[in-house]
Design an enzyme around this catalytic site. Structure first.
Site, mmCIF file in Angstrom:
data_model
loop_
_atom_site.group_PDB
_atom_site.id
_atom_site.type_symbol
_atom_site.label_atom_id
_atom_site.label_comp_id
_atom_site.label_asym_id
_atom_site.label_seq_id
_atom_site.Cartn_x
_atom_site.Cartn_y
_atom_site.Cartn_z
ATOM 1 N N PHE A 150 -5.022 -1.938 -0.160
ATOM 2 C CA PHE A 150 -6.348 -1.571 0.360
ATOM 3 C C PHE A 150 -7.073 -0.575 -0.526
ATOM 4 C CE2 PHE A 150 -4.040 2.107 2.034
ATOM 5 C CZ PHE A 150 -4.981 3.114 1.823
ATOM 6 N N LYS A 174 -4.979 -12.773 -2.678
ATOM 7 C CA LYS A 174 -4.792 -12.384 -1.268
ATOM 8 C C LYS A 174 -5.091 -10.886 -1.197
ATOM 9 C CE LYS A 174 -2.578 -10.626 1.556
ATOM 10 N NZ LYS A 174 -3.100 -9.459 2.327
ATOM 11 N N GLU A 177 -6.102 -7.059 4.019
ATOM 12 C CA GLU A 177 -6.907 -7.433 5.188
ATOM 13 C C GLU A 177 -7.751 -6.261 5.693
ATOM 14 O OE1 GLU A 177 -3.736 -6.972 4.826
ATOM 15 O OE2 GLU A 177 -2.622 -6.701 6.701
ATOM 16 N N SER A 227 2.850 -0.940 -1.285
ATOM 17 C CA SER A 227 3.874 0.075 -1.039
ATOM 18 C C SER A 227 5.232 -0.412 -1.539
ATOM 19 C CB SER A 227 3.933 0.359 0.465
ATOM 20 O OG SER A 227 4.220 -0.849 1.146
ATOM 21 N N CYS A 282 -2.742 5.496 -6.146
ATOM 22 C CA CYS A 282 -1.331 5.474 -6.551
ATOM 23 C C CYS A 282 -1.094 6.441 -7.698
ATOM 24 C CB CYS A 282 -0.922 4.073 -6.962
ATOM 25 S SG CYS A 282 -1.804 3.538 -8.419
ATOM 26 N N GLU A 382 5.681 9.497 0.295
ATOM 27 C CA GLU A 382 4.332 9.235 -0.211
ATOM 28 C C GLU A 382 3.383 9.337 0.987
ATOM 29 O OE1 GLU A 382 3.275 5.191 -1.350
ATOM 30 O OE2 GLU A 382 1.968 5.980 -2.923
HETATM 31 P P1 NAD Z 1 0.863 -2.397 1.645
HETATM 32 O O1 NAD Z 1 2.194 -2.516 0.996
HETATM 33 O O2 NAD Z 1 0.802 -2.084 3.095
HETATM 34 O O3 NAD Z 1 0.005 -3.747 1.438
HETATM 35 C C1 NAD Z 1 -0.107 -4.361 0.185
HETATM 36 C C2 NAD Z 1 -0.294 -5.851 0.397
HETATM 37 O O4 NAD Z 1 0.856 -6.369 1.061
HETATM 38 C C3 NAD Z 1 -1.496 -6.188 1.262
HETATM 39 O O5 NAD Z 1 -2.181 -7.279 0.694
HETATM 40 C C4 NAD Z 1 -0.872 -6.522 2.596
HETATM 41 O O6 NAD Z 1 -1.621 -7.479 3.320
HETATM 42 C C5 NAD Z 1 0.473 -7.084 2.222
HETATM 43 N N1 NAD Z 1 1.477 -6.885 3.273
HETATM 44 C C6 NAD Z 1 1.433 -5.983 4.276
HETATM 45 N N2 NAD Z 1 2.526 -6.101 5.051
HETATM 46 C C7 NAD Z 1 3.279 -7.083 4.535
HETATM 47 C C8 NAD Z 1 4.539 -7.668 4.882
HETATM 48 N N3 NAD Z 1 5.243 -7.236 5.917
HETATM 49 N N4 NAD Z 1 5.011 -8.658 4.104
HETATM 50 C C9 NAD Z 1 4.341 -9.088 3.031
HETATM 51 N N5 NAD Z 1 3.142 -8.562 2.666
HETATM 52 C C10 NAD Z 1 2.612 -7.575 3.395
HETATM 53 O O7 NAD Z 1 0.055 -1.295 0.793
HETATM 54 P P2 NAD Z 1 -1.354 -0.663 1.110
HETATM 55 O O8 NAD Z 1 -1.179 0.293 2.242
HETATM 56 O O9 NAD Z 1 -2.395 -1.693 1.201
HETATM 57 O O10 NAD Z 1 -1.617 0.154 -0.234
HETATM 58 C C11 NAD Z 1 -1.128 1.435 -0.475
HETATM 59 C C12 NAD Z 1 0.165 1.403 -1.253
HETATM 60 O O11 NAD Z 1 -0.037 0.722 -2.495
HETATM 61 C C13 NAD Z 1 0.662 2.793 -1.642
HETATM 62 O O12 NAD Z 1 2.056 2.809 -1.496
HETATM 63 C C14 NAD Z 1 0.250 2.914 -3.099
HETATM 64 O O13 NAD Z 1 1.038 3.814 -3.863
HETATM 65 C C15 NAD Z 1 0.457 1.515 -3.567
HETATM 66 N N6 NAD Z 1 -0.308 1.260 -4.782
HETATM 67 C C16 NAD Z 1 0.382 1.200 -5.947
HETATM 68 C C17 NAD Z 1 -0.296 1.003 -7.119
HETATM 69 C C18 NAD Z 1 0.444 0.933 -8.413
HETATM 70 O O14 NAD Z 1 -0.177 0.643 -9.406
HETATM 71 N N7 NAD Z 1 1.743 1.192 -8.465
HETATM 72 C C19 NAD Z 1 -1.685 0.845 -7.118
HETATM 73 C C20 NAD Z 1 -2.369 0.897 -5.906
HETATM 74 C C21 NAD Z 1 -1.655 1.110 -4.731
#
Ligand code: NAD
Length: 501
Positions: A150, A174, A177, A227, A282, A382
């Site tokens: 997000f 994808k 959401e 994450s 991140c 985090e």
């Molecule tokens: P998230 O892991 O909740 O979601 C990421 C994606 O996974 C979304 O598209 C989501 O729809 C999908 N998802 C959610 N639940 C799922 C499940 N149970 N099974 C499969 N897919 C699922 O992360 P977020 O809250 O959207 O973003 C924040 C996180 O992203 C933080 O941990 C941040 O550090 C990380 N991030 C990392 C980087 C990097 O470059 N390392 C960059 C940006 C964000």
């Protein structure tokens, strides 16, 4: 009636028949602004199918034509960047200037991918053996999946899709959401730029859509950002299904401040990196490790600056916007309660902020803790919010040991005027992206972005040379053309393995 956002496949809206929808909110007001479809497995198949059908034609489109479309996308994005920034602010909450910065950083990858004809050049060797030439080429994979978080609705997808598309792949994006509209806007921009239908598709959804992509036999690769627990799941499931996977995970980024550093610069940068985008980056700095005598004056300088920040609706000139959802706001406030309960010194308390906004937005103000210790949850977890923890260390060695013991390894920074200390730091620290007097060391598009340890699963980082490598497969061709003087004479038969000569 709230508008519903559906999928985008084959150059048109694909209306969802699913009965599952997610609410999209404006985080500054707390109001639901639209609904987004959450794909069923059948809808995953339909969107992937559009990308499968488009692939042969796009793969065979000349590089010149492909890059002309990329240039057009770049021009359109330059002209209309403000529209995209406004969409980001309306769904993510980050302030408009920050949203515009996100678009600009994504645009840099588009510009890098405009050089694809050069980036895809192979190599050739004449007379590798007598009368034998060898050359190498790189070819697209096919349908590639991109799953984004997000916190960067435009930039993170743009880390991947410009390179994937320029290299001749077709894409299923994808998006998160929570912030789905930027993806739809970019899909329409691609169409305006002349991209053939089906090359760029958008699948909306949650874990069901992700698992559908991870197990679909026609999806060749997955580029995931999110994450750490989900990144690990994506890496393990995707590779178990024979896919190429790069899965970028969470982070806990430290900035070390040595006593000889310019403490005003360090305090400015700690505030920018800790509270920018409400800490939802991140590459945010969430732990400042103050070494020796740097501690007291540094905390005082950060306090002054943090207290001067204006929190509010990102469209009204605030410095810092809200968190993305009510759940995120509650989680971050819970961590502040826990830090206080664990005995850290709460220097600035963001729970009591009065934001400049209408409605019931998801605000937590800048929060500063001092004397944080490594056993506290505000240090180990985090938080992904505007909470900056200062940890005190007696020596440089103690500071580096702290970073190297951390399970994450995304970014880190050191503030010092001692070149020798900085050089030692870049050599010793086990982290993928290092800043020296630079707090958020995000690599330029022509370098590659990625962390170590639990911040990245897989061995390929995003964009730059590694991005081109990820979205292509290598092929080496060994060629013999019979000399016209040969005239079909019989040769010597030899069943042995060819030797040099
Ligand atoms: P998230 O892991 O909740 O979601 C990421 C994606 O996974 C979304 O598209 C989501 O729809 C999908 N998802 C959610 N639940 C799922 C499940 N149970 N099974 C499969 N897919 C699922 O992360 P977020 O809250 O959207 O973003 C924040 C996180 O992203 C933080 O941990 C941040 O550090 C990380 N991030 C990392 C980087 C990097 O470059 N390392 C960059 C940006 C964000």
């Amino acid at each position: 009636m709230t508008e519903t956002l559906h999928h985008w496949a084959g150059g048109a809206v694909l209306k969802s028949a699913s009965d599952r929808f997610g609410d999209v909110t404006d985080p500054a007001t707390g109001r639901v602004t639209r609904r987004v479809a959450l794909a069923s497995p059948d809808e995953v198949a339909a969107v992937v199918d559009a990308a499968v059908r488009a692939f042969p034609g796009w793969r065979d489109t000349s590089l010149t034509r492909r890059t002309q479309i990329l240039f057009r996308f770049r021009e359109l994005l330059n002209a209309r960047a403000d529209e995209l920034a406004a969409i980001i602010t309306a769904e993510h909450g980050k302030v408009l200037s920050d949203a515009a910065g996100e678009v600009a950083r994504g645009q840099e990858v588009v510009e890098f991918a405009c050089g694809m004809p050069h980036l895809l050049k192979g190599s050739a060797t004449e007379n590798a053996s007598a009368g034998i030439d060898v050359h190498s080429v790189r070819q697209p994979l096919g349908v590639v999946g991109i799953i984004s978080p997000f916190n960067f609705p435009a930039m993170v997808p743009m880390w991947f899709f410009p390179i994937a598309i320029a290299a001749g792949n077709t894409v299923v994006l994808k998006p998160s959401e929570k912030v789905p509209s930027a993806a739809q806007w970019m899909a329409e921009l691609w169409r305006e730029a002349g991209l053939p239908d089906g090359v760029f598709n958008v699948l909306h959804g949650d874990g069901v859509a992700v698992d559908g992509l991870l197990t679909h036999p026609d999806v060749e690769s997955i580029s995931f950002v999110g994450s750490t627990p989900i990144a690990r799941h994506v890496y393990e499931t995707g590779t178990a299904h024979g896919k190429r996977v790069q899965a970028l995970g969470g982070a806990k980024n430290h900035a070390v401040v040595l006593p000889d550093a310019d403490l005003d610069l360090a305090a400015d940068q700690a505030v920018n990196a800790g509270f920018g985008s409400a800490g939802e980056r991140c590459m945010a700095i969430s732990a400042v490790v103050a070494v020796g005598s740097a501690g007291d004056p540094l905390v005082e300088k950060i306090r002054e600056r943090a207290e001067g920040l204006r929190t509010g609706d990102g469209r009204r000139g605030a410095d810092m916007g809200p968190l993305v959802t009510r759940a995120a706001q509650e989680r971050v406030s819970g961590y502040i309660d826990a830090g206080e309960g664990a005995g850290a010194t709460l220097v600035v308390d963001g729970r009591t902020v009065t934001p400049d906004a209408d409605g019931e937005g998801f605000f937590v103000g800048p929060t500063l803790f001092d004397h944080v210790t490594p056993d506290m949850s505000i240090y180990t977890d985090e938080i992904f919010g505007p909470v900056l923890s200062v940890v005190r260390a007696d020596t440089y060695d103690e500071a580096v040991a702290l970073i190297n013991a951390n399970p994450y390894g995304n970014g880190t920074a050191i503030f010092t005027n001692d070149g020798g200390a900085a050089r030692r730091f870049q050599n010793e620290v086990q982290v993928g992206m290092i800043g020296i007097n630079v707090p958020v060391p995000v690599p330029m598009a022509y370098y590659s972005f990625g962390g170590w340890k639990n911040s990245l699963f897989g061995d390929t980082h995003a964009h730059g040379g590694e991005g081109v490598h990820f979205f292509t497969r290598g092929k080496v061709v060994t060629t013999r053309w019979v000399d016209p003087a040969h005239r079909g004479e019989a040769g010597e038969l030899d069943l042995g393995f060819p030797r040099n000569g």
